[in-house]
Design a protein around this motif. Sequence first.
Motif, PDB file in Angstrom:
ATOM      1  N   GLY A   1      67.363 -32.781 -30.834  1.00 44.44           N
ATOM      2  CA  GLY A   1      66.423 -32.617 -31.945  1.00 44.44           C
ATOM      3  C   GLY A   1      65.459 -33.601 -31.915  1.00 44.44           C
ATOM      4  O   GLY A   1      65.297 -34.554 -31.302  1.00 44.44           O
TER       5      GLY A   1
ATOM      6  N   TYR B   1      63.953 -31.460 -36.916  1.00 42.05           N
ATOM      7  CA  TYR B   1      63.858 -30.265 -36.060  1.00 42.05           C
ATOM      8  C   TYR B   1      65.207 -30.094 -35.492  1.00 42.05           C
ATOM      9  O   TYR B   1      65.609 -31.059 -34.733  1.00 42.05           O
ATOM     10  CB  TYR B   1      62.681 -30.315 -35.074  1.00 42.05           C
ATOM     11  CG  TYR B   1      61.309 -30.338 -35.792  1.00 42.05           C
ATOM     12  CD1 TYR B   1      60.619 -29.102 -35.761  1.00 42.05           C
ATOM     13  CD2 TYR B   1      60.746 -31.298 -35.850  1.00 42.05           C
ATOM     14  CE1 TYR B   1      59.332 -29.058 -36.620  1.00 42.05           C
ATOM     15  CE2 TYR B   1      59.472 -31.394 -36.927  1.00 42.05           C
ATOM     16  CZ  TYR B   1      58.856 -30.168 -37.113  1.00 42.05           C
ATOM     17  OH  TYR B   1      57.635 -29.913 -37.600  1.00 42.05           O
ATOM     18  N   ALA B   2      65.514 -28.810 -35.352  1.00 42.13           N
ATOM     19  CA  ALA B   2      66.885 -28.636 -34.507  1.00 42.13           C
ATOM     20  C   ALA B   2      66.835 -28.797 -32.937  1.00 42.13           C
ATOM     21  O   ALA B   2      65.976 -28.804 -32.497  1.00 42.13           O
ATOM     22  CB  ALA B   2      67.361 -27.149 -34.791  1.00 42.13           C
TER      23      ALA B   2
ATOM     24  N   GLN C   1      67.741 -28.651 -40.286  1.00 38.89           N
ATOM     25  CA  GLN C   1      66.443 -28.721 -40.311  1.00 38.89           C
ATOM     26  C   GLN C   1      65.664 -28.620 -41.269  1.00 38.89           C
ATOM     27  O   GLN C   1      65.984 -27.705 -42.055  1.00 38.89           O
ATOM     28  CB  GLN C   1      65.602 -28.194 -38.806  1.00 38.89           C
ATOM     29  CG  GLN C   1      65.458 -26.578 -39.107  1.00 38.89           C
ATOM     30  CD  GLN C   1      65.107 -25.950 -37.706  1.00 38.89           C
ATOM     31  OE1 GLN C   1      64.496 -26.490 -36.669  1.00 38.89           O
ATOM     32  NE2 GLN C   1      64.799 -24.664 -37.705  1.00 38.89           N
TER      33      GLN C   1
END
Length: 833
Positions: free
Chosen positions: A424, A460-461, A492
């Motif tokens: 991520g 963010y994943a 996220q």
Amino acid sequence: MSNPLSSGSIALTLIVTSFHSIPASLANESTAQTERIAVVGTRALPRSVDDSPVPIDIIDAEEFERQGSTDMDAMLTTVVPSYNVNAQPISDGATLVRPANLRGLSPDSTLVLVNGKRRHRAAVITFLGGGISDGAQATDVSVIPAIALKQVEVLRDGAAAQYGSDAIAGVINFVLKDADSGGRIEARYGQYYEGDGDTLNLAANLGLPLSEQGFINLSAEYKTADATSRSIQRDDAADLINAGNSAVANPAQVWGSPAIDRDIKLFVNAGLALSENSDAYLFGNWAERTATGGFYFRNPNTRGGVFSGDGGDTLLVGDLSDGMNGNCPVVPIVDQIPDPDALAQVAANPDCFTFYQRFPGGFTPSFGGDMLDLSLTAGVKGEWANGLYYDFSAGAGRNEVDFFIENTVNASMGPNSPTRFKPGRYVQIENGVNADFSYPMDTWVFSFGGEYRKETFEIYAGDPASWTIGPLASQGFSIGSNGFPGFQPRDQGSHSRENIALYTDIEKSVDDTLLLAAALRYEDYQSFGDTINGKLSALWDLSERFKLRGSVNTGFRAPTVGQENVRNVTTQFSATGLQDQATLPPTNPIAMQKGGKPLEPEESFSYTLGAVATLGDLYVTFDYYHIEVQDRISQTSPLTLTDDEIQALLNQGILDASSFSSVRYFTNDFDTTTQGVDLVANYRLSSGWGDTSFALAYNWNQTEVTDFNPANISDTKVRLLEQNLPRHKGNLSANHRIGDYDGLLRLNYFGEYFEDHLDSEIFPIEGEAAWTVDAELRYHMADGVSAAIGAQNLLDQRADEHPWQGIAGARYPATAPVGINGGFYYLRLSYDF
């Protein structure tokens, strides 16, 4: 200026001059007068400013040039005694953006400016920072190339009343070159004495005219650096080899500096005279790099959730059949070796699987990140007809790190697990608008202004394989990329906070001998409300040779949006081996059950008292500082999770909680008092044998934890806060030039320190004091070409080897102030035109 002040108020004159709009077309004419102007105060050669009521160091670009290191953090620690930075060989995100400490406080207690404007912080949060830096989210100064700098100004005083949050320890202002002609090209190569860490650095600076009334100054740097290793074989890995396991690497785990690839830095600084009394300016940067470091060794017999489920008595064997009726055998581990017959049965049965088949020697993940840093600031400044100086500006900054981890597995996926993951990305975005005004009135200077800022932290994943719950999770196999599980889609999001500020500064020259200054700042934050801070300072000229100065101020540091919202899982050492520890937002139900609550700002009260003496060619400054900080923000010590609490996490949808052993969160949970002394002395000597300059810089710093919550802050962490940094640090240097040759000799001292090895609280290290020597010889050839050969840590001084080497294979203490890599030699070739 049309209204010069009295001779006793030179500081006021220079401060007003810094607001005055000097035509951009003249910016390249770096006369002694313009070089003496510092955005954060006043300037007087050679280093410390003697006409300022607070201590300020001016570090010329040449001091950065004449070092073997090209990393800005490492260079600052050489020239600023109260600035400390450690190697951070295995420290998750701290390996990628190393935390640095000014005057014994956390990294995010130092405000960083570029050309006098606030610099955005990094996206990396230091989850493992040797105690004092745990949980810090500070500015990444390593993206600033030394070749772009005209000078660096270090304000060694609390300045939150002037600049806002983060200025408790002080302010560092990076001033960019502003020449409109000429430039420099430089190539540097170096290597450690042990033959590793090869570093290549190419840099260039170019000044160009921007019409007849402006300039544009461009700087670029490219760098690569190989990794280093200061490791020995771990005891458990050696035992495996002695037992007959030939697949174990030697060393199984590497302690050293990370590998740096594609480290590219670009900076631009431009100015244009719009009229006789107004200028436009613009500066910004683009930088990227990839850094790869090491992680802990995964023992093929004992690593829970991957190789074993019972501490190493048997291998963890997964049943791949639909109904878990594959009749997989038990594989006992006898004398460090899995039973070969039982292991052969697993290999022959397609419904059975063990990671021992894929990694018979265990594995050690490699962890790193792709980092990107962007910024742009533009504005206009000048003087109106009524004598009011103005400066309107707007800026935006972005820092992001895209993590990766290699040579590891998501054990729950069994044989379908990849070995490289993208867990991520963190992104930090900051935008700001400023309006600053200053009005000189006889012996007064009245300044005021306002600021608006918006700070955003984004998560963010990672790729699905880094966080997915595979089919073997129910059989005891760990979930997520082992060592750094990926951020899940539920983690996220974008979190933002806005704040506004209003400030006023008044400075008064009472007579020819006394300067008084006062500042007041009001800030209102969207998340926790408002705060008011003030500052009083004074400079008293006792004679032409001796001055007294002092200040008293209140300050604050706002919790970052990242600290308020981040989720993270990291693998740490413990008394029972490696464990996965989760960091949760302080408002998470489990964190709140453990005592977590919404973060409040840190609050500080500090004062300084100093003296400045000019005795012929000898220049000396001496300053004492005292800083009290309440409600300091840090991570708690690991808090063990009960079965009920793990079940509550599972009920929240945190389905990988079954692999957590403990939890941490950010908290306002301790108070400290820091005091210290800065001593700076300079002396110049000229003779028939050439010109020689001597410089002494020394810092004594002591921190005491005056209050803490023992439920969250352990005694070991208290000791780290008080003793992890050396109490004494300093250097004595001599520069000598004769003809076309000049030489540098620098003696550095680092005092005793304490390390909690492996962040484990069970392996204390009492670090000894150490001396190092730096040396360089440079030859100036014709037509602006010069060549230099030098060495940092010339005598190859190392930290004392510690008694816990075999636990994880680290030969030297990871936080040793003297470093872990030893001597480094370098060659440098430059061309000035």
